[in-house]
Motif scaffolding. Structure first.
Motif, PDB file in Angstrom:
ATOM      1  N   ALA A  67       0.836  -1.203   0.000  1.00  0.00           N
ATOM      2  CA  ALA A  67       0.000   0.000   0.000  1.00  0.00           C
ATOM      3  C   ALA A  67       0.870   1.253   0.000  1.00  0.00           C
ATOM      4  N   ALA A  68       1.967   1.217   0.749  1.00  0.00           N
ATOM      5  CA  ALA A  68       2.878   2.359   0.793  1.00  0.00           C
ATOM      6  C   ALA A  68       3.527   2.585  -0.565  1.00  0.00           C
ATOM      7  N   GLU A  69       3.901   1.511  -1.244  1.00  0.00           N
ATOM      8  CA  GLU A  69       4.498   1.622  -2.577  1.00  0.00           C
ATOM      9  C   GLU A  69       3.500   2.219  -3.570  1.00  0.00           C
ATOM     10  N   MET A  70       2.242   1.795  -3.478  1.00  0.00           N
ATOM     11  CA  MET A  70       1.217   2.337  -4.369  1.00  0.00           C
ATOM     12  C   MET A  70       1.035   3.832  -4.124  1.00  0.00           C
ATOM     13  N   PHE A  71       0.960   4.226  -2.857  1.00  0.00           N
ATOM     14  CA  PHE A  71       0.768   5.638  -2.527  1.00  0.00           C
ATOM     15  C   PHE A  71       1.950   6.464  -3.018  1.00  0.00           C
ATOM     16  N   ALA A  72       3.162   5.971  -2.791  1.00  0.00           N
ATOM     17  CA  ALA A  72       4.351   6.700  -3.236  1.00  0.00           C
ATOM     18  C   ALA A  72       4.357   6.871  -4.751  1.00  0.00           C
ATOM     19  N   ARG A  73       3.976   5.825  -5.452  1.00  0.00           N
ATOM     20  CA  ARG A  73       3.955   5.863  -6.922  1.00  0.00           C
ATOM     21  C   ARG A  73       2.900   6.835  -7.442  1.00  0.00           C
ATOM     22  N   GLU A  74       1.755   6.881  -6.769  1.00  0.00           N
ATOM     23  CA  GLU A  74       0.628   7.667  -7.263  1.00  0.00           C
ATOM     24  C   GLU A  74       0.595   9.103  -6.759  1.00  0.00           C
ATOM     25  N   VAL A  75       1.342   9.403  -5.701  1.00  0.00           N
ATOM     26  CA  VAL A  75       1.296  10.771  -5.166  1.00  0.00           C
ATOM     27  C   VAL A  75       2.667  11.455  -5.267  1.00  0.00           C
ATOM     28  N   ALA A  91       0.835  20.702  -6.101  1.00  0.00           N
ATOM     29  CA  ALA A  91       0.805  19.522  -6.972  1.00  0.00           C
ATOM     30  C   ALA A  91       0.676  18.240  -6.146  1.00  0.00           C
ATOM     31  N   LEU A  92       1.334  18.184  -5.006  1.00  0.00           N
ATOM     32  CA  LEU A  92       1.204  17.037  -4.108  1.00  0.00           C
ATOM     33  C   LEU A  92      -0.246  16.851  -3.671  1.00  0.00           C
ATOM     34  N   CYS A  93      -0.886  17.949  -3.299  1.00  0.00           N
ATOM     35  CA  CYS A  93      -2.276  17.876  -2.843  1.00  0.00           C
ATOM     36  C   CYS A  93      -3.192  17.436  -3.976  1.00  0.00           C
ATOM     37  N   GLU A  94      -2.938  17.936  -5.182  1.00  0.00           N
ATOM     38  CA  GLU A  94      -3.747  17.517  -6.329  1.00  0.00           C
ATOM     39  C   GLU A  94      -3.565  16.031  -6.606  1.00  0.00           C
ATOM     40  N   ALA A  95      -2.327  15.543  -6.530  1.00  0.00           N
ATOM     41  CA  ALA A  95      -2.075  14.119  -6.751  1.00  0.00           C
ATOM     42  C   ALA A  95      -2.757  13.276  -5.670  1.00  0.00           C
ATOM     43  N   TRP A  96      -2.769  13.785  -4.458  1.00  0.00           N
ATOM     44  CA  TRP A  96      -3.406  13.096  -3.332  1.00  0.00           C
ATOM     45  C   TRP A  96      -4.913  12.996  -3.566  1.00  0.00           C
ATOM     46  N   ILE A  97      -5.512  14.107  -3.976  1.00  0.00           N
ATOM     47  CA  ILE A  97      -6.947  14.117  -4.268  1.00  0.00           C
ATOM     48  C   ILE A  97      -7.255  13.168  -5.433  1.00  0.00           C
ATOM     49  N   SER A  98      -6.445  13.233  -6.474  1.00  0.00           N
ATOM     50  CA  SER A  98      -6.649  12.381  -7.633  1.00  0.00           C
ATOM     51  C   SER A  98      -6.541  10.906  -7.264  1.00  0.00           C
ATOM     52  N   TYR A  99      -5.595  10.590  -6.396  1.00  0.00           N
ATOM     53  CA  TYR A  99      -5.408   9.221  -5.935  1.00  0.00           C
ATOM     54  C   TYR A  99      -6.690   8.677  -5.296  1.00  0.00           C
ATOM     55  N   LEU A 100      -7.331   9.499  -4.478  1.00  0.00           N
ATOM     56  CA  LEU A 100      -8.581   9.089  -3.834  1.00  0.00           C
ATOM     57  C   LEU A 100      -9.737   9.093  -4.834  1.00  0.00           C
ATOM     58  N   ARG A 102      -9.734   8.570  -8.050  1.00  0.00           N
ATOM     59  CA  ARG A 102      -9.677   7.498  -9.041  1.00  0.00           C
ATOM     60  C   ARG A 102      -9.994   6.124  -8.464  1.00  0.00           C
ATOM     61  N   ALA A 103     -10.135   6.024  -7.152  1.00  0.00           N
ATOM     62  CA  ALA A 103     -10.533   4.771  -6.498  1.00  0.00           C
ATOM     63  C   ALA A 103      -9.696   3.581  -6.958  1.00  0.00           C
ATOM     64  N   LEU A 104      -8.395   3.701  -6.791  1.00  0.00           N
ATOM     65  CA  LEU A 104      -7.504   2.610  -7.189  1.00  0.00           C
ATOM     66  C   LEU A 104      -7.720   1.361  -6.343  1.00  0.00           C
ATOM     67  N   LEU A 105      -8.221   1.558  -5.141  1.00  0.00           N
ATOM     68  CA  LEU A 105      -8.603   0.437  -4.283  1.00  0.00           C
ATOM     69  C   LEU A 105     -10.093   0.547  -3.992  1.00  0.00           C
ATOM     70  N   PRO A 106     -10.814  -0.564  -3.987  1.00  0.00           N
ATOM     71  CA  PRO A 106     -12.268  -0.513  -3.810  1.00  0.00           C
ATOM     72  C   PRO A 106     -12.712   0.056  -2.469  1.00  0.00           C
TER      73      PRO A 106
END
Length: 206
Positions: A67-75, A91-100, A102-106
């Motif tokens: 999960a940490a690797e996924m977050f690092a890759r996506e944010v 940009a970090l905050c935008e990537a964080w919002i986008s990560y949530l 896009r629902a990469l995890l159900p």
């Protein structure tokens, strides 16, 4: 099968177990992640799953690492090219919002769910989650301080307070997306971040 191929196949199998475990744990929590459930999901024996980790706790820790690797890759890694200062923080905050968004995890934000599950406990899993959370807060604080030094944020900005508020926005976003299925929530989060940071460029338009 050659020893080399055997090692590669073992790695692939372990990766499959961890990836499936991450998906399941995002919805059902790490305690709901059982050897038997994973064996059934993957068409493996319990011994086959257990053989890759030894204990349920080690399996849980492997899922936390994934999960940490996924977050690092996506944010953070997605915005590593953005110059330091307010531009990078935004940009970090935008990537964080986008990560949530896009629902990469159900189950939404894995760490929000797991932190709630383990916050009142002790042990290696709780310590791993707390450590990763502290590391991300520290990184955000560093970027805030850089923005202050660059003159992008007021000199009196309290980095710890701002980190607290940014986390609050993201927790509210995850809650709105997961509990209420509110598709307007990401834009509300972007507006909240923009107002708090005073960013001259709207989030989502970079």
């Amino acid at each position: 099968m050659s020893p080399r191929n055997s090692v590669l196949e073992a790695r692939r199998t372990r990766q499959r177990i961890v990836e499936r475990g991450l998906t399941l744990a995002s919805v059902e929590g790490l305690e709901g992640l059982t050897i038997g459930r994973l064996a059934t999901e993957l068409g493996m024996s319990k011994a086959g799953v257990l053989g890759h980790f030894g204990t349920k706790e080690r399996l849980q820790l492997a899922v936390v690492d994934a999960a940490a690797e996924m977050f690092a890759r996506e944010v953070p890694q997605r915005v590593r090219h953005v110059p330091a200062g307010l531009a990078h923080l935004t940009a970090l905050c935008e990537a964080w919002i986008s990560y949530l968004e896009r629902a990469l995890l159900p189950g939404g934000c894995f760490f929000t769910a797991v932190a709630t599950e383990f916050d009142g406990r002790g042990g290696p899993v709780r310590d791993a989650v707390a450590g990763l959370d502290a590391l991300w807060r520290r990184d955000l604080s560093i970027h805030i301080r850089r923005a202050v030094v660059a003159g992008d944020l007021p000199a009196g900005t309290d980095p710890d307070q701002l980190v607290y508020e940014l986390f609050g926005i993201m927790l509210a976003l995850n809650h709105a997306l997961q509990l209420h299925r509110d598709d307007r929530a990401p834009e509300r989060a972007r507006r909240a971040v923009r107002q708090r940071l005073g960013s001259p460029v709207p989030l989502g338009e970079r």
